[in-house]
Write a protein that holds these residues in place. Structure first.
Motif, PDB file in Angstrom:
ATOM      1  N   THR A   1      -7.517   1.971  -5.585  1.00 58.90           N
ATOM      2  CA  THR A   1      -7.304   3.289  -4.612  1.00 58.90           C
ATOM      3  C   THR A   1      -8.680   3.298  -3.741  1.00 58.90           C
TER       4      THR A   1
ATOM      5  N   TYR B   1      -2.935  13.251   0.136  1.00 57.48           N
ATOM      6  CA  TYR B   1      -3.398  13.276   1.750  1.00 57.48           C
ATOM      7  C   TYR B   1      -3.926  14.744   1.963  1.00 57.48           C
TER       8      TYR B   1
ATOM      9  N   LEU C   1      -5.361   6.033  -0.496  1.00 57.20           N
ATOM     10  CA  LEU C   1      -4.251   5.054  -0.786  1.00 57.20           C
ATOM     11  C   LEU C   1      -4.294   4.121  -1.766  1.00 57.20           C
TER      12      LEU C   1
ATOM     13  N   VAL D   1       0.769  -1.280   0.002  1.00 59.66           N
ATOM     14  CA  VAL D   1      -0.014  -0.113  -0.002  1.00 59.66           C
ATOM     15  C   VAL D   1       0.725   1.150  -0.002  1.00 59.66           C
ATOM     16  N   LYS D   2       0.393   2.291  -0.607  1.00 56.53           N
ATOM     17  CA  LYS D   2       1.246   3.502  -0.871  1.00 56.53           C
ATOM     18  C   LYS D   2       0.335   4.624  -0.727  1.00 56.53           C
ATOM     19  N   ILE D   3       0.677   5.727  -0.227  1.00 61.50           N
ATOM     20  CA  ILE D   3      -0.149   6.937   0.058  1.00 61.50           C
ATOM     21  C   ILE D   3      -0.026   7.743  -1.483  1.00 61.50           C
TER      22      ILE D   3
ATOM     23  N   ASP E   1      -3.320   0.162  -3.627  1.00 66.36           N
ATOM     24  CA  ASP E   1      -2.610  -0.889  -3.442  1.00 66.36           C
ATOM     25  C   ASP E   1      -2.057  -1.165  -4.706  1.00 66.36           C
TER      26      ASP E   1
END
Length: 155
Positions: free
Chosen positions: A136, A96, A128, A91-93, A130
């Motif tokens: 997302t 935000y 986020l 998982v990456k951001i 995957d």
């Protein structure tokens, strides 16, 4: 009508207001924490943004340094373990948005957290992704930030 204000009355009135304000800040938590939050909010937000920038850039060394030394994770994992956790994550951001920073409070549990001076909450909307499925999602999280040694860290 010409009203003449006496200098003595001005001095007494000013002193009375100053005593009232000082007493309010000294004896009532809410006004004191609100005033402290005016000072601390930019510092908390700077720590939050540094953490998320490091996460999004996958700069794991900086991410690790953004974590509070007294956090449960840092107390139970060294940098190599952290690095393995991060590199195995899927998982990456993506982005935000800071929604609110609130709940500034002193540390009332010095036995458990002897180095923590203050706590604060930060509500953040995070998108986020995957990396395996390329899906997302938007999530709302409340993060705890800690001030240790005058520096704010992610809890």
């Amino acid at each position: 009508m010409n009203v003449k204000i006496r200098p003595k009355l001005i001095i007494i009135s000013t002193a009375a207001v100053m005593v009232l304000v000082s007493a309010t800040l000294l004896f009532f938590d809410k006004p004191r924490y609100a005033l402290e939050m005016l000072y601390e909010r930019p510092r908390i937000e700077k720590a939050l943004r540094a953490y998320f920038a490091a996460e999004m850039n996958r700069d794991y060394e900086k991410v690790f340094k953004c974590l509070a030394p007294s956090s449960q994770y840092r107390m139970t994992h060294d940098y190599d373990e952290f690095l393995a956790d991060m590199e195995n994550g899927t998982v990456k951001i993506v982005k935000y948005e800071v929604m609110e920073i609130y709940g500034l409070r002193p540390n009332h549990d010095l036995t458990t957290y002897p180095d923590v001076q203050r706590f604060a909450q930060a509500e953040v909307d995070i998108t986020l992704e995957d990396t395996q499925t390329k899906t997302t999602g938007l999530y709302n999280y409340s993060f705890t930030f800690l001030r240790e040694g005058g520096t704010w860290f992610k809890g």
